[in-house]
Design a protein around this motif. Structure first.
Motif, mmCIF file in Angstrom:
data_model
loop_
_atom_site.group_PDB
_atom_site.id
_atom_site.type_symbol
_atom_site.label_atom_id
_atom_site.label_comp_id
_atom_site.label_asym_id
_atom_site.label_seq_id
_atom_site.Cartn_x
_atom_site.Cartn_y
_atom_site.Cartn_z
ATOM 1 N N THR A 81 64.074 -0.211 -29.092
ATOM 2 C CA THR A 81 64.449 -1.364 -28.275
ATOM 3 C C THR A 81 63.339 -2.387 -28.088
ATOM 4 O OG1 THR A 81 63.858 -0.158 -26.268
ATOM 5 C CG2 THR A 81 66.158 -0.048 -26.968
ATOM 6 N N ARG A 82 62.078 -1.987 -28.238
ATOM 7 C CA ARG A 82 60.965 -2.907 -28.004
ATOM 8 C C ARG A 82 60.269 -3.214 -29.323
ATOM 9 N NH1 ARG A 82 55.971 -1.808 -24.073
ATOM 10 N NH2 ARG A 82 56.286 0.205 -25.047
ATOM 11 N N LEU A 83 60.124 -4.505 -29.612
ATOM 12 C CA LEU A 83 59.482 -4.934 -30.855
ATOM 13 C C LEU A 83 58.013 -4.545 -30.895
ATOM 14 C CD1 LEU A 83 60.867 -8.573 -31.163
ATOM 15 C CD2 LEU A 83 61.368 -6.669 -32.696
ATOM 16 N N ASN A 84 57.528 -4.200 -32.085
ATOM 17 C CA ASN A 84 56.093 -3.991 -32.322
ATOM 18 C C ASN A 84 55.481 -5.341 -32.668
ATOM 19 O OD1 ASN A 84 55.729 -1.250 -31.826
ATOM 20 N ND2 ASN A 84 56.497 -0.699 -33.849
ATOM 21 N N GLY A 85 55.472 -6.217 -31.715
ATOM 22 C CA GLY A 85 54.961 -7.573 -31.860
ATOM 23 C C GLY A 85 55.689 -8.457 -30.870
ATOM 24 N N ALA A 86 55.073 -9.564 -30.519
ATOM 25 C CA ALA A 86 55.699 -10.489 -29.577
ATOM 26 C C ALA A 86 56.859 -11.213 -30.261
ATOM 27 C CB ALA A 86 54.674 -11.488 -29.072
ATOM 28 N N PRO A 87 57.970 -11.404 -29.555
ATOM 29 C CA PRO A 87 59.132 -12.065 -30.157
ATOM 30 C C PRO A 87 58.824 -13.446 -30.738
ATOM 31 C CG PRO A 87 59.752 -11.068 -28.077
ATOM 32 C CD PRO A 87 58.252 -10.946 -28.194
ATOM 33 N N ASP A 88 57.912 -14.187 -30.110
ATOM 34 C CA ASP A 88 57.598 -15.529 -30.612
ATOM 35 C C ASP A 88 56.684 -15.516 -31.839
ATOM 36 O OD1 ASP A 88 55.348 -14.701 -29.211
ATOM 37 O OD2 ASP A 88 55.002 -16.644 -28.280
ATOM 38 N N GLU A 89 56.235 -14.345 -32.275
ATOM 39 C CA GLU A 89 55.401 -14.236 -33.470
ATOM 40 C C GLU A 89 56.211 -13.998 -34.743
ATOM 41 O OE1 GLU A 89 51.252 -12.489 -31.669
ATOM 42 O OE2 GLU A 89 52.802 -11.047 -32.211
ATOM 43 N N PHE A 90 57.512 -13.779 -34.612
ATOM 44 C CA PHE A 90 58.380 -13.571 -35.776
ATOM 45 C C PHE A 90 58.983 -14.907 -36.188
ATOM 46 C CE2 PHE A 90 58.085 -9.404 -33.889
ATOM 47 C CZ PHE A 90 58.023 -8.560 -34.984
ATOM 48 N N PHE A 91 59.058 -15.132 -37.502
ATOM 49 C CA PHE A 91 59.612 -16.392 -37.995
ATOM 50 C C PHE A 91 60.223 -16.188 -39.371
ATOM 51 C CE2 PHE A 91 55.241 -16.126 -39.400
ATOM 52 C CZ PHE A 91 55.253 -16.632 -40.695
ATOM 53 N N ILE A 92 61.100 -17.109 -39.734
ATOM 54 C CA ILE A 92 61.725 -17.078 -41.056
ATOM 55 C C ILE A 92 60.902 -17.975 -41.972
ATOM 56 C CG2 ILE A 92 63.765 -17.681 -42.403
ATOM 57 C CD1 ILE A 92 65.443 -17.016 -39.945
ATOM 58 N N GLY A 93 60.455 -17.408 -43.093
ATOM 59 C CA GLY A 93 59.658 -18.147 -44.050
ATOM 60 C C GLY A 93 60.532 -18.800 -45.112
ATOM 61 N N GLU A 94 59.902 -19.578 -45.954
ATOM 62 C CA GLU A 94 60.610 -20.229 -47.048
ATOM 63 C C GLU A 94 60.974 -19.223 -48.125
ATOM 64 O OE1 GLU A 94 57.840 -23.176 -48.408
ATOM 65 O OE2 GLU A 94 58.805 -24.705 -47.191
ATOM 66 N N THR A 95 62.088 -19.446 -48.773
ATOM 67 C CA THR A 95 62.443 -18.654 -49.949
ATOM 68 C C THR A 95 61.670 -19.239 -51.132
ATOM 69 O OG1 THR A 95 64.300 -20.081 -50.563
ATOM 70 C CG2 THR A 95 64.777 -18.240 -49.057
ATOM 71 N N MET A 109 61.837 -14.774 -31.915
ATOM 72 C CA MET A 109 63.108 -14.237 -32.376
ATOM 73 C C MET A 109 63.375 -12.928 -31.630
ATOM 74 S SD MET A 109 62.854 -14.734 -36.536
ATOM 75 C CE MET A 109 64.575 -14.447 -36.832
ATOM 76 N N THR A 110 64.626 -12.677 -31.361
ATOM 77 C CA THR A 110 64.994 -11.415 -30.735
ATOM 78 C C THR A 110 65.163 -10.346 -31.804
ATOM 79 O OG1 THR A 110 67.373 -11.774 -30.901
ATOM 80 C CG2 THR A 110 66.261 -12.649 -28.926
ATOM 81 N N LEU A 111 65.250 -9.106 -31.373
ATOM 82 C CA LEU A 111 65.464 -7.999 -32.304
ATOM 83 C C LEU A 111 66.744 -8.217 -33.109
ATOM 84 C CD1 LEU A 111 64.775 -5.231 -33.465
ATOM 85 C CD2 LEU A 111 65.846 -4.200 -31.451
ATOM 86 N N LEU A 112 67.801 -8.610 -32.440
ATOM 87 C CA LEU A 112 69.072 -8.830 -33.142
ATOM 88 C C LEU A 112 68.979 -9.983 -34.131
ATOM 89 C CD1 LEU A 112 71.650 -8.270 -30.263
ATOM 90 C CD2 LEU A 112 71.055 -6.719 -32.133
ATOM 91 N N GLU A 113 68.270 -11.052 -33.773
ATOM 92 C CA GLU A 113 68.092 -12.184 -34.684
ATOM 93 C C GLU A 113 67.289 -11.775 -35.919
ATOM 94 O OE1 GLU A 113 68.083 -15.975 -31.612
ATOM 95 O OE2 GLU A 113 66.220 -14.844 -31.918
ATOM 96 N N ILE A 114 66.262 -10.983 -35.713
ATOM 97 C CA ILE A 114 65.436 -10.522 -36.836
ATOM 98 C C ILE A 114 66.268 -9.679 -37.791
ATOM 99 C CG2 ILE A 114 63.486 -9.050 -37.486
ATOM 100 C CD1 ILE A 114 62.212 -9.923 -34.760
ATOM 101 N N LYS A 115 66.997 -8.708 -37.254
ATOM 102 C CA LYS A 115 67.819 -7.840 -38.103
ATOM 103 C C LYS A 115 68.883 -8.642 -38.847
ATOM 104 C CE LYS A 115 67.345 -3.472 -35.601
ATOM 105 N NZ LYS A 115 68.087 -2.417 -34.884
ATOM 106 N N ALA A 116 69.521 -9.581 -38.168
ATOM 107 C CA ALA A 116 70.560 -10.396 -38.810
ATOM 108 C C ALA A 116 69.969 -11.246 -39.933
ATOM 109 C CB ALA A 116 71.250 -11.281 -37.774
ATOM 110 N N ALA A 117 68.797 -11.816 -39.709
ATOM 111 C CA ALA A 117 68.155 -12.643 -40.731
ATOM 112 C C ALA A 117 67.766 -11.809 -41.946
ATOM 113 C CB ALA A 117 66.939 -13.351 -40.142
#
Length: 72
Positions: free
Chosen positions: A52-66, A1-9
């Motif tokens: 501007t730079r994530l503290n983690g790799a972009p592919d390590e971020f994910f949306i979990g179940e509610t 996920m990109t920084l913008l995708e993470i913030k939007a989610a």
């Protein structure tokens, strides 16, 4: 996920995690995005000091179940 995708989610109310479900991305009351270790409450910023730079790799971020999705 990109920084913008993470913030939007996060802003849309999704549970965004980093690396595993024990790390959750939150937005605090000051508007800061933080990676929170849920067991201890320890947190680091979502990005480095430049914001501007994530503290983690972009592919390590994910949306979990509610909670509702997990119950089904």
């Amino acid at each position: 996920m990109t920084l913008l995708e993470i913030k939007a989610a996060v802003d849309a109310g999704h549970r965004v995690h980093w690396a595993n479900s024990g790390y959750r991305v939150n937005r605090d009351r000051l508007g800061q995005y933080l990676i929170l270790f849920t067991r201890t409450g320890d947190a680091i910023g979502l990005t480095d000091q430049t914001g501007t730079r994530l503290n983690g790799a972009p592919d390590e971020f994910f949306i979990g179940e509610t909670a509702e999705e997990a119950a089904q």
